[in-house]
Write a protein that holds these residues in place. Structure first.
Motif, mmCIF file in Angstrom:
data_model
loop_
_atom_site.group_PDB
_atom_site.id
_atom_site.type_symbol
_atom_site.label_atom_id
_atom_site.label_comp_id
_atom_site.label_asym_id
_atom_site.label_seq_id
_atom_site.Cartn_x
_atom_site.Cartn_y
_atom_site.Cartn_z
ATOM 1 N N GLN A 367 0.809 -1.213 0.000
ATOM 2 C CA GLN A 367 0.000 0.000 0.000
ATOM 3 C C GLN A 367 0.851 1.275 0.000
ATOM 4 O O GLN A 367 0.348 2.366 -0.254
ATOM 5 N N GLY A 368 2.132 1.136 0.349
ATOM 6 C CA GLY A 368 3.004 2.309 0.407
ATOM 7 C C GLY A 368 2.810 3.149 1.657
ATOM 8 O O GLY A 368 3.190 4.331 1.678
ATOM 9 N N SER A 369 2.275 2.557 2.702
ATOM 10 C CA SER A 369 2.026 3.316 3.930
ATOM 11 C C SER A 369 3.284 3.360 4.805
ATOM 12 O O SER A 369 4.074 2.415 4.848
ATOM 13 N N ASN A 370 3.476 4.466 5.470
ATOM 14 C CA ASN A 370 4.552 4.666 6.449
ATOM 15 C C ASN A 370 5.957 4.688 5.845
ATOM 16 O O ASN A 370 6.944 4.468 6.564
ATOM 17 N N LEU A 371 6.072 4.990 4.551
ATOM 18 C CA LEU A 371 7.406 5.095 3.938
ATOM 19 C C LEU A 371 8.205 6.231 4.553
ATOM 20 O O LEU A 371 9.418 6.120 4.768
ATOM 21 N N GLU A 372 7.530 7.333 4.827
ATOM 22 C CA GLU A 372 8.206 8.497 5.417
ATOM 23 C C GLU A 372 8.790 8.134 6.778
ATOM 24 O O GLU A 372 9.946 8.456 7.089
ATOM 25 N N LYS A 373 7.996 7.448 7.611
ATOM 26 C CA LYS A 373 8.489 7.059 8.932
ATOM 27 C C LYS A 373 9.627 6.060 8.814
ATOM 28 O O LYS A 373 10.609 6.121 9.568
ATOM 29 N N LEU A 374 9.511 5.126 7.871
ATOM 30 C CA LEU A 374 10.574 4.136 7.691
ATOM 31 C C LEU A 374 11.895 4.809 7.362
ATOM 32 O O LEU A 374 12.922 4.533 7.998
ATOM 33 N N MET A 375 11.885 5.707 6.390
ATOM 34 C CA MET A 375 13.152 6.320 5.963
ATOM 35 C C MET A 375 13.712 7.274 7.014
ATOM 36 O O MET A 375 14.933 7.360 7.199
ATOM 37 N N SER A 376 12.849 7.978 7.737
ATOM 38 C CA SER A 376 13.354 8.846 8.804
ATOM 39 C C SER A 376 13.972 8.016 9.923
ATOM 40 O O SER A 376 14.988 8.399 10.512
ATOM 41 N N THR A 377 13.369 6.848 10.209
ATOM 42 C CA THR A 377 13.929 5.950 11.226
ATOM 43 C C THR A 377 15.256 5.372 10.767
ATOM 44 O O THR A 377 16.211 5.262 11.543
ATOM 45 N N VAL A 378 15.343 4.983 9.491
ATOM 46 C CA VAL A 378 16.589 4.452 8.930
ATOM 47 C C VAL A 378 17.707 5.483 9.044
ATOM 48 O O VAL A 378 18.824 5.170 9.493
ATOM 49 N N ILE A 379 17.433 6.718 8.674
ATOM 50 C CA ILE A 379 18.470 7.752 8.712
ATOM 51 C C ILE A 379 18.856 8.094 10.141
ATOM 52 O O ILE A 379 20.038 8.297 10.453
ATOM 53 N N ASP A 380 17.870 8.117 11.047
ATOM 54 C CA ASP A 380 18.171 8.375 12.456
ATOM 55 C C ASP A 380 19.059 7.274 13.039
ATOM 56 O O ASP A 380 20.027 7.557 13.761
ATOM 57 N N THR A 381 18.737 6.015 12.718
ATOM 58 C CA THR A 381 19.554 4.898 13.206
ATOM 59 C C THR A 381 20.951 4.934 12.604
ATOM 60 O O THR A 381 21.947 4.651 13.278
ATOM 61 N N TYR A 382 21.037 5.291 11.330
ATOM 62 C CA TYR A 382 22.339 5.415 10.661
ATOM 63 C C TYR A 382 23.187 6.486 11.330
ATOM 64 O O TYR A 382 24.398 6.309 11.528
ATOM 65 N N ASP A 383 22.559 7.597 11.693
ATOM 66 C CA ASP A 383 23.300 8.678 12.360
ATOM 67 C C ASP A 383 23.806 8.234 13.737
ATOM 68 O O ASP A 383 24.919 8.593 14.141
ATOM 69 N N LYS A 384 23.008 7.450 14.453
ATOM 70 C CA LYS A 384 23.467 6.912 15.744
ATOM 71 C C LYS A 384 24.661 5.980 15.544
ATOM 72 O O LYS A 384 25.595 5.971 16.350
ATOM 73 N N TRP A 385 24.608 5.197 14.490
ATOM 74 C CA TRP A 385 25.684 4.246 14.175
ATOM 75 C C TRP A 385 26.992 4.971 13.870
ATOM 76 O O TRP A 385 28.076 4.446 14.086
#
Length: 479
Positions: A367-385
């Motif tokens: 359905q393409g739902s929550n793509l924005e949240k997924l990518m913001s979470t990915v980038i936030d986790t990457y920044d922590k890493w």
């Protein structure tokens, strides 16, 4: 025409390799790429998706596109979907190489494919592969009936005929040296300092999408890209190669990697699936961050939390030191959202304690739902890493946590952590200088790890703590 050299070209020549199954397309792809970039096996039909890699052919700089074997099949069948992907690769190419097996000769399928390829405006170079022996002579003579000109005789496996292939490709690229380069923007002196500051943050982030078969990995890949770039369908195990595609999310460069599904080792059947699984684990090893997709309908239907195989993959990601985000897919099919989320979190807390606080995103790739949240979470986790903590901050923090909960005594003497520093990021790795490293128990190391997560925001990121014994300045080295 004068052969094009890299100094004259404005961009790499886009070269698509097409043909029916098992004619050696992936072998030639690997030869031109200079590495084993695609899976190769005697079984026909191993390649199913388009795969790209930089490569060279003599003086020509290339972007090579490996494609699935072209077969006459129904549009809705797997082979039909593979065919659409392959023909799309031809349309987007500067030059297409049409491979046929010279030892097998020209088949009716080859003839049909040649007629279809002639309808495109893309220059076609006819390549007779497997020409390392006399058995190929008949096939070379038969190739004239395809109407694509003189075939170039090569052996992709043995590297024969590559100079002839270079000349044929350069001659086919009639308009290649007339391509205009993209105009370069004028430099902005005021933004130069900001660009240097942000250069590290804007490096290409590598995101691997992994999980069990039929979890929705390829569907998510296509949804993020906004096109049908990899084949999808209800059949499990469609993806075999790890497909890497450069992309950007809000001007942030990202390399997306779609991978083959990983089943339990006991259920892996055949050499091809084993090669696919090895390719997936190689993608994990070289990724920056991994999105582990789980089918949350199985959590709801069976009521036992996350599948054991998903947890095994998550532990593999942690052992490799990669950042991790858990993606609960098919959320649109869940009827008990609260109960399903609780079961997932309980599984993570009980079986993945070494990644305490790992991020969980619920979504529907279809359905393409929550793509924005997924990518913001990915980038936030990457920044922590990538996060680094200064030595001053660490040692002030160390004084506070050891005062609140001192290390236990060892043989009646106190264990002292004298100093702490961050050795590196990606993953965050810390060195502790301890007077008795062997006496510091694992429980106290877990205490320090959890406190690091709480104090500096390393939630869900693998941490490495290494103990060292400080050198005694009053003891001479034996050497």
């Amino acid at each position: 025409m004068v052969p094009v050299t890299p100094s004259e070209s404005t961009r790499p020549l886009r070269l698509a390799i097409v043909g029916r199954p098992n004619v050696g397309k992936s072998t030639l792809f690997n030869r031109l790429a200079g590495r084993r970039a695609a899976l190769v096996h005697d079984q026909p039909g191993v390649t199913r998706d388009r795969r790209e890699a930089p490569g060279r052919l003599g003086d020509l700089a290339l972007t090579i596109v490996d494609t699935a074997g072209l077969e006459d099949a129904d549009e809705d069948a797997i082979e039909g979907r593979m065919r659409r992907q392959s023909m799309q690769a031809v349309v987007e190419a500067d030059v297409a190489l049409f491979l046929f097996d010279a030892r097998a000769g020209v088949t009716p399928v080859d003839a049909e494919l040649a007629r279809e390829l002639r309808r495109n405006e893309v220059p076609i170079v006819l390549v007779a592969n497997k020409c390392e022996g006399r058995a190929a002579q008949t096939g070379l003579l038969d190739a004239w009936e395809l109407g694509l000109g003189d075939p170039v005789a090569v052996s992709a496996e043995h590297g024969l005929g590559m100079s002839d292939l270079q000349e044929a490709v350069a001659a086919a690229a009639v308009s290649y040296d007339q391509l205009e380069p993209d105009p370069e923007p004028e430099p902005d002196p005021e933004s130069k300092a900001d660009a240097e500051t942000d250069s590290e943050a804007m490096q290409t982030m590598s995101l691997a999408i992994v999980g069990r078969p039929n979890a929705g990995k390829s569907t998510l890949m296509n949804r993020l890209l906004g096109e049908e770039r990899v084949i999808t369908g209800p059949e499990p195990g469609l993806t075999r190669d790890s497909i890497s595609i450069d992309w950007a999310w809000k001007d942030r460069p990202i390399r997306l990697i779609d991978t083959a599904g990983v089943r339990r080792r006991a259920r892996v059947a055949g050499d091809v699936e084993q090669l696919s699984v090895m390719d997936t684990f190689r993608a994990i090893r070289f990724a920056d961050i991994v999105a582990l997709m789980i089918d949350c309908t199985t959590v709801q239907d069976f009521g036992h939390g996350i599948e054991k195989q998903d947890l095994t993959i998550a532990r593999q990601v942690e052992e490799e030191g990669r950042a991790l985000v858990i993606v609960a897919n098919k959320w649109d099919l869940v009827t008990d959202a609260q109960g399903t989320r609780r079961k997932i979190l309980e599984s993570l807390e009980g079986s993945l304690s070494q990644l305490k606080g790992v991020a969980l995103v619920t979504m529907s790739a279809a359905q393409g739902s929550n793509l924005e949240k997924l990518m913001s979470t990915v980038i936030d986790t990457y920044d922590k890493w990538n996060l680094r903590v200064t030595t001053g901050q660490l040692n002030r923090w160390l004084a506070d946590v050891t005062e609140a909960f001192p290390p236990p005594l060892a043989a009646g003497r106190r264990v002292r952590i004298r100093y702490m520093t961050q050795a590196k990021a990606r993953p965050p790795t810390f060195a502790l200088f301890v007077n008795k490293p062997q006496a510091l128990p694992d429980s106290y190391m877990r205490y320090l790890t959890n406190k690091l997560r709480e104090s500096f925001g390393f939630h869900g990121v693998p941490l490495r703590l290494h103990m060292r014994k400080p050198k005694n300045p009053y003891v001479e080295d034996d050497g």
